[in-house]
Design a protein around this motif. Sequence first.
Motif, short mmCIF file in Angstrom:
data_model
loop_
_atom_site.label_atom_id
_atom_site.label_comp_id
_atom_site.label_asym_id
_atom_site.label_seq_id
_atom_site.Cartn_x
_atom_site.Cartn_y
_atom_site.Cartn_z
N ALA A 171 0.84 -1.19 0.00
CA ALA A 171 0.00 0.00 0.00
C ALA A 171 0.89 1.25 0.00
O ALA A 171 2.04 1.18 0.41
CB ALA A 171 -0.91 -0.01 1.22
N PRO A 172 0.36 2.38 -0.43
CA PRO A 172 1.16 3.61 -0.47
C PRO A 172 1.73 3.95 0.90
O PRO A 172 1.02 3.94 1.90
CB PRO A 172 0.14 4.66 -0.92
CG PRO A 172 -0.88 3.90 -1.69
CD PRO A 172 -0.98 2.57 -1.01
N GLY A 173 3.03 4.19 0.94
CA GLY A 173 3.69 4.57 2.17
C GLY A 173 3.95 3.44 3.13
O GLY A 173 4.41 3.66 4.26
N LYS A 174 3.66 2.20 2.71
CA LYS A 174 3.85 1.05 3.60
C LYS A 174 4.80 0.05 2.97
O LYS A 174 5.04 0.06 1.77
CB LYS A 174 2.50 0.39 3.90
CG LYS A 174 1.54 1.26 4.69
CD LYS A 174 0.31 0.48 5.09
CE LYS A 174 -0.62 1.32 5.95
NZ LYS A 174 -1.83 0.54 6.37
N ASP B 20 -7.56 -3.16 2.19
CA ASP B 20 -6.97 -4.11 1.24
C ASP B 20 -6.42 -3.41 0.00
O ASP B 20 -5.78 -4.05 -0.84
CB ASP B 20 -7.99 -5.15 0.81
CG ASP B 20 -8.45 -6.05 1.94
OD1 ASP B 20 -9.67 -6.31 2.03
OD2 ASP B 20 -7.58 -6.49 2.73
N THR B 21 -6.68 -2.12 -0.12
CA THR B 21 -6.19 -1.37 -1.26
C THR B 21 -4.67 -1.39 -1.30
O THR B 21 -4.00 -1.03 -0.33
CB THR B 21 -6.69 0.09 -1.20
OG1 THR B 21 -8.11 0.10 -1.33
CG2 THR B 21 -6.07 0.93 -2.31
N ALA B 22 -4.13 -1.83 -2.43
CA ALA B 22 -2.68 -1.97 -2.57
C ALA B 22 -2.36 -2.45 -3.98
O ALA B 22 -3.27 -2.83 -4.73
CB ALA B 22 -2.12 -2.98 -1.56
N VAL B 23 -1.08 -2.46 -4.31
CA VAL B 23 -0.61 -3.16 -5.49
C VAL B 23 -0.27 -4.58 -5.05
O VAL B 23 0.47 -4.77 -4.08
CB VAL B 23 0.62 -2.49 -6.12
CG1 VAL B 23 1.11 -3.30 -7.32
CG2 VAL B 23 0.28 -1.05 -6.54
N TRP C 245 13.72 -16.30 -6.39
CA TRP C 245 12.38 -15.72 -6.36
C TRP C 245 12.16 -14.92 -7.64
O TRP C 245 13.05 -14.20 -8.08
CB TRP C 245 12.25 -14.79 -5.15
CG TRP C 245 12.07 -15.51 -3.86
CD1 TRP C 245 12.92 -16.44 -3.32
CD2 TRP C 245 10.98 -15.37 -2.95
NE1 TRP C 245 12.42 -16.87 -2.12
CE2 TRP C 245 11.23 -16.25 -1.86
CE3 TRP C 245 9.83 -14.59 -2.93
CZ2 TRP C 245 10.36 -16.37 -0.78
CZ3 TRP C 245 8.97 -14.71 -1.85
CH2 TRP C 245 9.23 -15.60 -0.79
N TYR C 246 10.97 -15.08 -8.19
CA TYR C 246 10.58 -14.36 -9.39
C TYR C 246 9.31 -13.58 -9.08
O TYR C 246 8.42 -14.09 -8.40
CB TYR C 246 10.36 -15.33 -10.55
CG TYR C 246 11.57 -16.16 -10.88
CD1 TYR C 246 11.78 -17.39 -10.26
CD2 TYR C 246 12.52 -15.71 -11.78
CE1 TYR C 246 12.90 -18.15 -10.53
CE2 TYR C 246 13.65 -16.46 -12.07
CZ TYR C 246 13.83 -17.68 -11.43
OH TYR C 246 14.95 -18.42 -11.71
N TRP C 247 9.22 -12.36 -9.64
CA TRP C 247 8.12 -11.46 -9.32
C TRP C 247 7.41 -10.97 -10.56
O TRP C 247 8.04 -10.77 -11.60
CB TRP C 247 8.65 -10.24 -8.56
CG TRP C 247 9.21 -10.56 -7.22
CD1 TRP C 247 10.50 -10.86 -6.92
CD2 TRP C 247 8.50 -10.59 -5.98
NE1 TRP C 247 10.63 -11.10 -5.57
CE2 TRP C 247 9.42 -10.93 -4.97
CE3 TRP C 247 7.17 -10.35 -5.62
CZ2 TRP C 247 9.05 -11.06 -3.62
CZ3 TRP C 247 6.81 -10.48 -4.29
CH2 TRP C 247 7.74 -10.82 -3.31
N GLY C 248 6.11 -10.76 -10.40
CA GLY C 248 5.35 -10.09 -11.42
C GLY C 248 5.47 -8.58 -11.28
O GLY C 248 6.09 -8.09 -10.33
N GLN C 249 4.84 -7.85 -12.18
CA GLN C 249 4.90 -6.39 -12.19
C GLN C 249 3.90 -5.77 -11.23
O GLN C 249 4.01 -4.59 -10.90
CB GLN C 249 4.66 -5.88 -13.61
CG GLN C 249 5.79 -6.21 -14.58
CD GLN C 249 7.10 -5.60 -14.16
OE1 GLN C 249 7.21 -4.41 -13.92
NE2 GLN C 249 8.13 -6.44 -14.05
N GLY C 250 2.92 -6.54 -10.81
CA GLY C 250 1.92 -6.03 -9.87
C GLY C 250 0.62 -5.64 -10.55
O GLY C 250 0.61 -5.26 -11.73
N THR C 251 -0.45 -5.74 -9.79
CA THR C 251 -1.76 -5.31 -10.27
C THR C 251 -2.44 -4.52 -9.16
O THR C 251 -2.38 -4.91 -7.98
CB THR C 251 -2.62 -6.51 -10.71
OG1 THR C 251 -3.84 -6.04 -11.29
CG2 THR C 251 -2.94 -7.46 -9.57
#
Length: 113
Positions: free
Chosen positions: A39-42, A88-91, A101-107
Amino acid sequence: VQLAESGGGLVQAGGSLRLSCAASGTYFIFDRMGWYRQAPGKQRELVATVSSGGSTNYADSVKGRFTISRDNAKNMAYLQMSNLKPEDTAVYYCFGAISNWYWGQGTQVTVSS
């Protein structure tokens, strides 16, 4: 190896969303797949994980509301989110782990009150 998330969006509090994570560029099955969110700022925090055998782990904040699953044949993972709350708002980021570890770009998931 690439991971791609889909299924994010804007939903009202109490609503549901289903996130999907598709792995490509690999023939192996991840030992563990899952989701983190930021989340923003977290700081980024763990949401849920699932092993190749199907054992799951959840953050306390989502237990009883979110369900993680995976399809090893398709090399995909899913996160069913119900009774969503504004917090729950977040990327949301998908990951797959084996030796690395492999990561996605986020949604983006946005829950309005």
